[in-house]
Write an enzyme that holds these catalytic residues in place. Structure first.
Site, mmCIF file in Angstrom:
data_model
loop_
_atom_site.group_PDB
_atom_site.id
_atom_site.type_symbol
_atom_site.label_atom_id
_atom_site.label_comp_id
_atom_site.label_asym_id
_atom_site.label_seq_id
_atom_site.Cartn_x
_atom_site.Cartn_y
_atom_site.Cartn_z
ATOM 1 C CG ASN A 57 -1.868 -1.250 1.358
ATOM 2 O OD1 ASN A 57 -2.713 -1.183 0.334
ATOM 3 N ND2 ASN A 57 -1.896 -1.992 2.134
ATOM 4 C CG ASP A 101 -11.490 -14.709 -6.190
ATOM 5 O OD1 ASP A 101 -10.508 -15.453 -6.514
ATOM 6 O OD2 ASP A 101 -12.116 -15.081 -4.946
ATOM 7 C CG HIS A 123 -0.727 -2.677 -11.259
ATOM 8 N ND1 HIS A 123 -1.279 -1.299 -11.416
ATOM 9 C CD2 HIS A 123 -0.007 -2.282 -10.274
ATOM 10 C CE1 HIS A 123 -1.053 -0.509 -10.567
ATOM 11 N NE2 HIS A 123 -0.053 -1.014 -9.749
ATOM 12 C CE LYS A 150 1.199 -7.639 -3.245
ATOM 13 N NZ LYS A 150 0.890 -6.149 -3.672
#
Length: 295
Positions: free
Chosen positions: A108, A232, A216, A196
């Site tokens: 983030n 998803d 992205h 991730k």
């Protein structure tokens, strides 16, 4: 890339962290999971290679990932590894633990801010033992420029504390001797370390053939029809890791990530019809073809 013939070392008996600190239900990704979209045959190997080649011709290989690419190339043959041993042992190379903390700090925020936060953290605390011994406020102050400082400081301290209790030292190099599903299980046990982040450590720091899915890549994959529109991120990750050839995963991932940050036109399909500079996006034909196939 996994080295052939390398034997896995048995993991020693661990000191257990408390369940509240270590156990996270439903977060470990199982590599044996079947493809969530077995009837969705995109992307083919030819699709992956074509997109890789088009993006490479358009962007060149992203410099921010060049050092990781070089490390992977050095693992192509055992002879090359042996030649490099004397060099890599004497020069600074990012450790697996360095890589994990870098990934935590990258959440983030921008690349520039996360890199600055990591540099300041290492400057204030030269080794990870110093970070673990420091109070949370001092860590927060060091990484504040990266955003979410209290959350990230807590995650880093918790991870280091559990790692020390579990392994007896602050080192993750033992992961290099484990199979990919075992690595995922190990890293996913730490509170705040999501799929991730685990996939990025696998790909960048452990030179494994994995394909992380960030926002992205997720949006581009849907836009060009590599996953169904209802997918998803978790199912996209599972599907793409089964469909994309291992030898293309690293380059394709780096290029899609770079392109997704630079080109807003290919992220949302509703923007494609409004884009006037049709020659500026190398994925335009893939977007058009997918839109036509939907009609």
């Amino acid at each position: 890339m996994r080295k052939k013939g390398r034997k896995r070392k048995p993991a020693p008996a661990d000191h257990k962290c408390s369940p509240a600190k270590l156990t996270r239900k439903n977060t470990v990704i199982n590599l044996t999971t079947n493809d969530p979209f077995p009837n969705h045959h995109n992307p083919t190997a030819e699709d992956c290679r074509a997109v890789r080649d088009d993006l490479l011709a358009f962007h060149g290989f992203p410099q921010q990932f060049a050092k990781y690419r070089k490390q992977r190339l050095n693992l192509v043959s055992k002879d090359e590894i042996n030649k490099q041993e004397s060099v890599t042992s004497s020069s600074h190379e990012e450790s697996v633990l360095d890589g994990l903390v870098s990934m935590i700090l990258s959440q983030n925020t921008t690349d520039a801010n996360s890199q600055k936060a990591f540099a300041l953290l290492k400057s204030d605390f030269p080794n990870w033992e110093d970070v673990l011994a420091a109070d949370s406020k001092s860590i927060e102050n060091a990484i504040r420029c990266g955003g979410l400082a209290p959350t990230k400081a807590s995650c880093i301290k918790n991870m280091l504390s559990c790692l020390l209790e579990k392994r007896g030292k602050l080192c993750l190099e033992y992961l290099r001797d484990l199979y990919i599903d075992e690595i995922k299980t190990e890293l996913s046990q730490f509170k705040g370390i999501g799929p991730k982040t685990v996939a990025c450590v696998l790909m960048f720091n452990l030179q494994q053939d994995d394909f992380p899915v960030d926002t992205h890549i997720f949006q581009i994959a849907k836009a060009i029809g590599w996953v169904p529109i209802e997918a998803d991120t978790k199912r996209t990750y599972l599907h793409l890791n089964r469909r994309i050839p291992n030898e293309l995963k690293f380059d394709l991932n780096c290029l899609l990530f770079t392109h997704g940050k630079a080109c807003r036109a290919c992220i949302k399909k509703e923007d494609n019809h409004q884009k006037k500079e049709t020659g500026s996006c190398p994925l335009l034909n893939y977007l058009k073809n997918f839109n036509l196939s939907e009609d």
